[in-house]
Design a protein around this motif. Structure first.
Motif, PDB file in Angstrom:
ATOM      1  N   GLU A   1      -5.977   6.175  38.401  1.00  0.00           N
ATOM      2  CA  GLU A   1      -5.476   5.993  37.034  1.00  0.00           C
ATOM      3  C   GLU A   1      -5.836   4.607  36.502  1.00  0.00           C
ATOM      4  OE1 GLU A   1      -3.522   7.293  33.492  1.00  0.00           O
ATOM      5  OE2 GLU A   1      -4.494   8.266  35.211  1.00  0.00           O
ATOM      6  N   VAL A   2      -5.793   3.591  37.363  1.00  0.00           N
ATOM      7  CA  VAL A   2      -6.230   2.254  36.954  1.00  0.00           C
ATOM      8  C   VAL A   2      -7.688   2.300  36.512  1.00  0.00           C
ATOM      9  CG1 VAL A   2      -6.780  -0.074  37.792  1.00  0.00           C
ATOM     10  CG2 VAL A   2      -4.566   0.957  38.334  1.00  0.00           C
TER      11      VAL A   2
ATOM     12  N   ARG B   1      -8.075   4.247  33.105  1.00  0.00           N
ATOM     13  CA  ARG B   1      -7.605   3.477  31.941  1.00  0.00           C
ATOM     14  C   ARG B   1      -8.511   2.276  31.681  1.00  0.00           C
ATOM     15  NH1 ARG B   1      -1.669   4.223  30.432  1.00  0.00           N
ATOM     16  NH2 ARG B   1      -1.062   6.137  31.502  1.00  0.00           N
ATOM     17  N   MET B   2      -9.052   1.702  32.735  1.00  0.00           N
ATOM     18  CA  MET B   2      -9.997   0.608  32.563  1.00  0.00           C
ATOM     19  C   MET B   2     -11.238   1.084  31.821  1.00  0.00           C
ATOM     20  SD  MET B   2     -10.458  -2.596  33.182  1.00  0.00           S
ATOM     21  CE  MET B   2     -11.814  -3.748  33.124  1.00  0.00           C
TER      22      MET B   2
ATOM     23  N   ALA C   1     -10.412   1.358  28.188  1.00  0.00           N
ATOM     24  CA  ALA C   1     -10.261   0.047  27.552  1.00  0.00           C
ATOM     25  C   ALA C   1     -11.619  -0.586  27.267  1.00  0.00           C
ATOM     26  CB  ALA C   1      -9.417  -0.870  28.440  1.00  0.00           C
TER      27      ALA C   1
ATOM     28  N   PHE D   1      -8.858  -5.903  30.027  1.00  0.00           N
ATOM     29  CA  PHE D   1      -7.652  -5.849  30.852  1.00  0.00           C
ATOM     30  C   PHE D   1      -6.380  -5.979  30.011  1.00  0.00           C
ATOM     31  CE2 PHE D   1     -10.652  -7.118  34.256  1.00  0.00           C
ATOM     32  CZ  PHE D   1     -10.294  -6.181  35.217  1.00  0.00           C
TER      33      PHE D   1
ATOM     34  N   ASP E   1      -5.836  -4.383  27.081  1.00  0.00           N
ATOM     35  CA  ASP E   1      -5.511  -3.173  26.332  1.00  0.00           C
ATOM     36  C   ASP E   1      -4.066  -2.796  26.664  1.00  0.00           C
ATOM     37  OD1 ASP E   1      -7.133  -0.491  25.118  1.00  0.00           O
ATOM     38  OD2 ASP E   1      -5.252  -0.091  26.175  1.00  0.00           O
TER      39      ASP E   1
ATOM     40  N   ASP F   1      -2.229  -0.138  26.519  1.00  0.00           N
ATOM     41  CA  ASP F   1      -2.009   1.068  27.328  1.00  0.00           C
ATOM     42  C   ASP F   1      -2.259   0.764  28.806  1.00  0.00           C
ATOM     43  OD1 ASP F   1      -1.387   2.576  25.118  1.00  0.00           O
ATOM     44  OD2 ASP F   1      -3.423   3.327  24.836  1.00  0.00           O
ATOM     45  N   PHE F   2      -3.252  -0.075  29.059  1.00  0.00           N
ATOM     46  CA  PHE F   2      -3.591  -0.462  30.427  1.00  0.00           C
ATOM     47  C   PHE F   2      -2.520  -1.389  31.013  1.00  0.00           C
ATOM     48  CE2 PHE F   2      -5.803  -3.190  33.511  1.00  0.00           C
ATOM     49  CZ  PHE F   2      -6.449  -2.253  34.300  1.00  0.00           C
ATOM     50  N   THR F   3      -2.124  -2.417  30.253  1.00  0.00           N
ATOM     51  CA  THR F   3      -1.157  -3.391  30.781  1.00  0.00           C
ATOM     52  C   THR F   3       0.198  -2.740  31.050  1.00  0.00           C
ATOM     53  OG1 THR F   3      -0.421  -4.131  28.586  1.00  0.00           O
ATOM     54  CG2 THR F   3      -2.269  -5.300  29.565  1.00  0.00           C
TER      55      THR F   3
END
Length: 653
Positions: A245-246, A249-250, A253, A518, A520, A522-524
């Protein structure tokens, strides 16, 4: 449109013509942020001006932009990455937009959602909205503080701008240095929001909005990363699922941030963070991504081979700038001339030189800021765990342990001596969590402040807690564990007020736009909820990020220690620059300034020159501050001071 500069005055009194001239003068200080165009709007209640750096819809007119009946105006220093989706929603509701510029969505979003428009934006931004029918001004800043915004509230008048220099262009703006803010700077190397160097002028903190209506000002927080550290649904996921998932999402972003109508590249250090950004860019854009890196003629600082190898792996268009000491000295002069706010981070110099190099090929670069604060990348996080064991040892055992470690360590560890690291560790290991961390991370320890600051300045700080900004930042946040406290503190302080300030100023002085995948939101928000044990595993930093990018990066990158763009400042001090500092901080000059103690400054320089203590960090911070004083008040001129100010973000309360 793209990264730009904005300035304005709400509720100004007196001659309207004179006020408009002031706004033009304020906007004129921001030409480096927006060399491609300008725009102004003058109304009965608010006057504002804009400088444009064209990135999206390059041929479009410059802001300010208005809604259909021109009752609502806005201008923004912004990149709105989800603007396409927003435009489709707005058009479905009957709105008509004149351009393809992403920030034109803001006045229309305001019509739909009012102040809550910020909840619909994915991007980096600092904006203003003027609501003519309601005589209401709204200012907003992005969630992590990528784009700056300053303001000065005075007797019903609000003066605001993208940089401090814009507000100081107002003839009635305050000019006195804030002693509390100065002390924070000595400790942290930067001015923590909402403080600025000038008493009365504030930074709007990241994730906040400011409204003014009927002569009343209100500042409120609309987004806080602390709300995302406990997410049971993430804790219940498997390690492999979290890593996937990381990575997913990366990818999203990076994809959002590569959209532009001009060439896009990447700053590449060869470490995990920037290499991960390049990996996703290369996956999405194919071979030939422009990558920009630094090398040094000083081999102790040159690790360019790592960046070169990584660029070759991804078939990137590798561009390397080799820096000499003359280049760095010239960079110091350039940065000093452009200091908008003092910053004690020497890496601003190579970052600016790299920006000047990159802008010859591209107008946008992606960079890796934010990963260390999200994934636990700093060695101080390991140090905090070691300190827990260290504090339980008897004093004699501690001394023996430190002596043994000193004998085992190599003479040199890159550009940092082992003695320097050990002395910093032992000096703060016994402090409580917040004090310990910020003493390690900071510059000049609080017990040295009375020696360095003048008696007059110290007299205003009798009741001041030097760690006040750091304590206030984590107060009442209910974070789940000590590592989360430190991550949140660094995300909202060091990242916001040092790293992002550095990148913004260094790139904007070169008219280059930097984007940070990094950060973004949604990502953080997802990464914040990953349990701490998966971020720091034993002495392995960024453990879950390493797993997430393992399939994308060469194994050599995954093993590489943390690095960045550094300069040999400590050696400069020992070979020439130290003597220049003696002249700059001579007794006569220090006494004329009125801020520092001449004996304390002499001792600080002597201790470094005699190799008693490594004072590279505080000496660079003090040099940066004095250079800013030269630019703001005149070379060697006296500096006025005011009484200390409160750090609470809302001055109206």
């Amino acid at each position: 449109r793209g990264m730009c500069g904005l300035a304005g005055i709400y509720g100004g009194k007196g001659d309207p013509t004179e006020r408009r001239q002031i706004v033009r003068r304020m906007a004129g200080t921001l030409v480096h942020r927006g060399p491609d165009g300008e725009g102004y709007e003058f109304t009965q209640g608010c006057d504002f001006g804009f400088r444009r750096l064209a990135i999206i819809d390059v041929a479009a007119d410059s802001p300010p932009y208005a809604n259909e009946d021109r009752s609502i105006w806005s201008m923004a220093n912004a990149e709105i990455y989800n603007s396409g989706e927003i435009v489709r929603q707005l058009e479905a509701r009957g709105h008509t937009l004149r351009t393809h510029v992403d920030s034109e969505v803001i006045p229309h979003l305001y019509e739909e959602y009012g102040v809550d428009l910020v909840d619909h934006l994915n991007g980096m931004f600092a904006f203003c909205v003027w609501d003519e029918p309601r005589k209401t001004l709204l200012l907003g800043r992005d969630r992590t503080g990528e784009k700056p915004l300053y303001y000065w509230w005075n007797d019903g008048q609000l003066v605001f701008g993208s940089e401090l220099r814009a507000i100081l262009a107002h003839p009635q703006a305050p000019r006195a240095v804030d002693p509390v803010a100065l002390r924070r700077y000595l400790l942290h190397d930067y001015f923590p929001a909402p403080l600025s160097p000038i008493a009365g002028i504030r930074k709007l903190p990241a994730g906040h909005v400011l409204t003014v209506r009927d002569g009343r000002l209100d500042v409120r927080c609309y987004w806080d990363l602390a709300n995302y550290f406990v997410q049971p649904e993430i804790s219940a996921m498997s390690l492999a699922a979290i890593a996937d998932e990381v990575d997913r999402r990366m990818s999203l972003a990076v994809n959002r941030r590569r959209r532009a109508d001009v060439p896009v590249g990447v700053f590449l250090s060869g470490g995990i963070d920037s290499s991960a950004v390049l990996a996703h860019l290369a996956d999405q854009m194919g071979p030939g991504v422009p990558a920009f890196s630094l090398g040094h003629t000083d081999l102790n600082f040159d690790e360019s081979r790592f960046a070169r190898d990584t660029a070759r792996f991804f078939k990137a268009d590798f561009n390397e700038l080799i820096l000499t000491e003359d280049d760095l000295a010239d960079g110091l002069r350039r940065v000093a001339a452009g200091f908008d706010e003092p910053l004690g981070d020497a890496s601003i110099i190579p970052t600016h030189l790299l920006s000047l190099f990159a802008v010859q090929k591209v107008k946008v670069v992606l960079s890796g800021e934010g990963a260390d604060e999200l994934f636990a990348g700093y060695p101080t996080y390991i140090g905090n765990r070691v300190a827990g064991w260290y504090r339980k040892m008897p004093p004699a055992v501690r001394r023996s342990l430190v002596a043994g470690i000193r004998r085992l360590l190599p003479v040199s560890m890159g550009n940092v001596s082992p003695d320097y690291l050990l002395s910093r560790f032992s000096a703060a290991a016994e402090r409580e969590l917040v004090e310990r961390h910020h003493t390690w991370f900071g510059s000049l320890r609080p017990e040295r402040h009375p020696e360095i600051l003048s008696e007059a300045v110290m007299a205003t700080l009798a009741t001041d807690d030097p760690f006040g900004s750091a304590r206030l930042r984590v107060e009442g946040k209910n974070l789940p564990d000590p590592l989360s406290v430190l991550l949140y503190s660094d995300f909202t302080m060091y990242l916001q007020d040092d790293l992002l300030t550095k990148v913004d100023r260094a790139t904007m002085l070169a008219s280059l736009e930097a984007r940070t995948p990094f950060l973004d939101h949604d990502f953080t928000e997802f990464v914040a909820g990953i349990p701490s044990r998966l971020k720091l595993r034993g002495i392995t930093t960024k453990a879950i990020l390493r797993r997430a990018v393992k399939k994308r990066l060469p194994s050599e990158v995954l093993k590489r220690r943390k690095r960045g763009f550094n300069i040999p400042f400590s050696r400069w001090l020992l070979h020439g620059l130290g003597e220049q500092l003696r002249v700059r901080f001579s007794t006569e000059r220090v006494e004329a300034r009125g801020l520092l103690d001449p004996v304390g400054m002499t001792n600080l320089i002597d201790e470094h020159m005699n190799r008693q203590t490594d004072h590279r960090k505080p000496l660079f911070s003090l040099l940066a501050f004095d250079l800013w004083c030269d630019a703001t008040y005149g070379e060697g001129a006296p500096v006025p001071t005011a009484g200390g100010t409160t750090e609470r973000s809302n001055p109206a309360r």
